[in-house]
Scaffold this active site. Structure first.
Site, PDB file in Angstrom:
ATOM      1  N   THR A 398      -3.223  -5.902 -10.788  1.00  0.00           N
ATOM      2  CA  THR A 398      -2.590  -4.787 -10.113  1.00  0.00           C
ATOM      3  C   THR A 398      -1.281  -5.410  -9.704  1.00  0.00           C
ATOM      4  OG1 THR A 398      -4.704  -3.932  -9.366  1.00  0.00           O
ATOM      5  CG2 THR A 398      -2.845  -3.367  -7.998  1.00  0.00           C
ATOM      6  N   SER A 474     -10.439   3.048  -3.597  1.00  0.00           N
ATOM      7  CA  SER A 474      -9.512   1.959  -3.933  1.00  0.00           C
ATOM      8  C   SER A 474      -9.384   1.008  -2.759  1.00  0.00           C
ATOM      9  CB  SER A 474      -8.146   2.575  -4.242  1.00  0.00           C
ATOM     10  OG  SER A 474      -7.165   1.581  -4.377  1.00  0.00           O
ATOM     11  N   GLY A 495      -5.231  -7.474  -5.810  1.00  0.00           N
ATOM     12  CA  GLY A 495      -6.346  -8.375  -5.501  1.00  0.00           C
ATOM     13  C   GLY A 495      -7.671  -7.688  -5.257  1.00  0.00           C
TER      14      GLY A 495
HETATM   15  O1  DON Z   1      -7.741   0.395  -6.693  1.00  0.00           O
HETATM   16  C1  DON Z   1      -8.255  -0.709  -6.583  1.00  0.00           C
HETATM   17  O2  DON Z   1      -8.659  -1.148  -5.533  1.00  0.00           O
HETATM   18  C2  DON Z   1      -8.337  -1.600  -7.791  1.00  0.00           C
HETATM   19  N1  DON Z   1      -8.207  -0.848  -8.991  1.00  0.00           N
HETATM   20  C3  DON Z   1      -7.315  -2.656  -7.661  1.00  0.00           C
HETATM   21  C4  DON Z   1      -7.532  -3.738  -8.668  1.00  0.00           C
HETATM   22  C5  DON Z   1      -6.789  -4.940  -8.329  1.00  0.00           C
HETATM   23  O3  DON Z   1      -6.143  -5.070  -7.330  1.00  0.00           O
HETATM   24  C6  DON Z   1      -6.943  -6.014  -9.303  1.00  0.00           C
HETATM   25  N2  DON Z   1      -5.953  -6.983  -9.016  1.00  0.00           N
HETATM   26  N3  DON Z   1      -5.637  -7.927  -8.854  1.00  0.00           N
END
Ligand code: DON
Length: 594
Positions: A398, A474, A495
């Site tokens: 992300t 999320s 994260g």
């Molecule tokens: O929306 C969420 O919480 C996840 N899709 C976020 C994923 C994420 O942060 C992965 N990253 N490092």
């Protein structure tokens, strides 16, 4: 299909029967691009709609996850754009230069402070209308491995383009096509691939092989080469000409629907119906600041405020404790247990269930929860339950960026494809990846969702099962702090569930330990959540080792390494000069722009 090009010699390009089509597309994209930018490296022309208001800060600033997006922001400011213009230009640039996380085919959240007022834009993905609660189960009721993560059925309706379109239309000062110009340039002319991006591609390539068309587009991501994406340039150019709804109603929508047809659930009707939603940001008073952060469908804002307030309530217990000492970590872990217990039980899409946000953030409730925490508590001895009564491994990618302009506006934006490179499905003819956000739903309803002992990025219970049109829960937590109604901090990170705990730790390092921004980012971070009950995760950047490790183990904790504790991008303003800072764990850039 027209695959991206790169400078390293590639025989298939020279001999491919599609070469001439590909060439024509490159020429078209280049011509379109030239029309918008009057030359590949020309600055974005100044076409401001209204004269800028009086400056309140000495400069604008950005903390962005790569140098290309920071450059894009700089160009936008040079053309007279504001923080929202810069944010939208960054987001589209990242869709080109960070295909692992930046996106057109994903979603995210944006917290804004514009002309003295707070806003929140939810452009989270939604489940397609044909999605069903049990869609990831086989006929024995077991989850089909990988189905919610890789390939067409993992894809939820993307929200990023409508989010950027709405934000820019509402608050931008420049023309829409101006903010797309830097991204079109990077897609057309290419960008230099760095080793970490090649490595990231290699990590996922095996998982996607044979299941998606990922390799046809992204096998050329090789360190040291210039990577061009002509189809993506065309897509961006189409949107620049026709507006953001082109993605949902025009040729791009047709291409997405074609890509999904026969494999996935997403249809053109899903795209036509998609609209990003303006919501009230969560607002709380903490430590003399007003915290503006992400409401549901994020669990992050609720969790962040709960952590900040419980820690403040426990001031006496924390008094004199050294930062990140074993007793300090033990108290924080108990705070985190309570946050994740509540998240599991009460959080979901506010449009399909009334999330009890007020109760979860009620001062008296949090004081009572904090009072349960004890320095001599044995880890895992008393199971922590959700507080209102009835009512592991993280994937890596992300991305987050923070922007302020000299007029006092700010944007904190987190955007995601969910996993690295999303579902691995590329829209043929349009050149961008689609998300695997469906994996943020509970894929096995009514099962103990942390059977494997870990709560993933969103997770949750019955309130986060798949429903047509529902947004998956999320963790993304783009946050802004105000002091006397002026922006004082813009912060966020990727994260998954680490988003909550990393954002919280950086904020406490800054404000409770008076660290400078760069020091607060460099400080050790750890992660703990309700399950697994006794596990403290440490990071490679700053491992828990030696005496500290022994002390925590003696207390009853198990230590486990995690690969990722976030990539925090933040800007602090203490006075009138913004201080941007990029996480030393990543490749971000903090830049003051005058
Ligand atoms: O929306 C969420 O919480 C996840 N899709 C976020 C994923 C994420 O942060 C992965 N990253 N490092």
């Amino acid at each position: 299909m027209s695959v991206p090009t790169h400078d390293a010699p590639r025989a298939p390009f020279a001999f491919s029967p599609f070469a001439s089509i590909r060439f024509a597309r490159i020429v078209t994209a280049a011509a379109l691009f030239a029309a918008f930018t009057a030359g590949a490296l020309a600055p974005v022309p100044a076409l401001a709609k209204t004269p800028p208001p009086k400056a309140v800060f000495d400069a604008s600033a950005v903390a962005a996850p790569d140098r290309y997006s920071a450059d894009a922001a700089q160009q936008i400011f040079a053309a007279g754009g504001n923080a929202v213009d810069a944010a939208v230009a960054i987001a589209f640039t990242l869709a080109v230069t960070r295909p692992d996380a930046g996106n057109l085919g994903g979603g995210g959240f944006m917290t804004l402070f514009v002309d003295g007022k707070p806003y929140f834009l939810d452009y989270r993905e939604r489940a397609p209308q044909q999605a069903t609660r049990d869609m990831y189960l086989d006929d024995k009721g077991n989850v089909v491995p990988g189905m919610s993560v890789v390939g067409h059925r993992a894809v939820a309706v993307p929200g990023t383009v409508d989010g950027m379109w709405q934000a820019q239309q509402r608050f931008g000062k420049l023309k829409w096509k101006q903010v797309l110009a830097p991204a079109i340039r990077y897609a057309t002319d290419g960008f230099q691939v760095e080793p970490w991006l090649q490595q990231r591609r290699e990590t996922v390539a095996k998982t996607f092989a044979g299941k998606t068309n990922f390799d046809a587009y992204f096998s050329g991501l090789k360190a040291g080469t210039t990577y061009r994406q002509p189809e993506l340039a065309q897509t961006l150019a189409r949107m620049a000409g026709d507006g953001g709804r082109e993605f949902y109603e025009g040729r791009t929508a047709d291409l997405i629907a074609q890509q999904m047809y026969g494999h996935g659930l997403l249809t053109k009707a899903d795209l036509q119906q998609y609209k990003a939603v303006w919501r009230q940001p969560l607002a709380a008073t903490w430590n003399g600041y007003q915290v503006l952060t992400a409401p549901p469908p994020s669990s992050g804002g609720v969790g962040l405020i709960q952590m900040l307030k419980m820690k403040a309530d426990l001031k006496q217990a924390f008094d004199g404790l050294e930062l990140n000492s074993a007793p300090y970590i033990h108290l924080i872990a108990q705070i985190e247990d309570r946050v994740f217990a509540d998240r599991q039980q009460y959080l979901g899409d506010p449009d399909s269930y009334k999330v009890p946000v007020d109760k979860l953030l009620d001062d008296a409730y949090l004081t009572q929860r904090a009072a349960e925490i004890q320095a001599d508590q044995v880890p895992g001895a008393t199971p922590v339950k959700p507080g209102l009564g009835d009512a592991a491994a993280e994937k890596a990618q992300t991305t987050h960026f923070s922007v302020v302009d000299k007029w006092g506006n700010a944007v904190s934006n987190t955007t995601t494809l969910d996993g690295e490179f999303g579902s691995g499905v590329v829209v043929d003819g349009a050149g961008f990846l689609l998300n695997d956000a469906m994996d943020d739903f509970v894929t096995k309803p009514a099962a103990p969702t942390q059977a494997g002992g870990s709560q993933s990025s969103a997770n949750g219970g019955e309130l986060n099962t798949v429903l047509p049109g529902r947004r998956p829960l999320s963790s993304m937590t783009p946050t802004i702090l105000l002091k006397d109604n002026k922006v004082s901090l813009v912060i966020g990170t990727p994260g998954g569930s680490r988003i909550l705990t990393s954002t919280f730790q950086v904020m406490t390092d800054l404000y409770d330990f008076n660290m400078a921004p760069a020091d607060a980012l460099a400080a050790m971070r750890f992660h703990h959540q309700l399950l697994p009950q006794k596990t403290i995760y440490f990071e490679p950047y700053h491992p828990i080792a030696g005496e500290l490790g022994e002390q925590l183990q003696t207390m009853g904790y198990t230590l486990e390494g995690q690969s990722f504790s976030g990539d925090v991008q933040m800007i602090r303003i203490d006075g009138t000069m913004p201080e941007p800072a990029a996480d030393p764990r990543g490749n971000g850039v903090g830049r003051v722009i005058r």
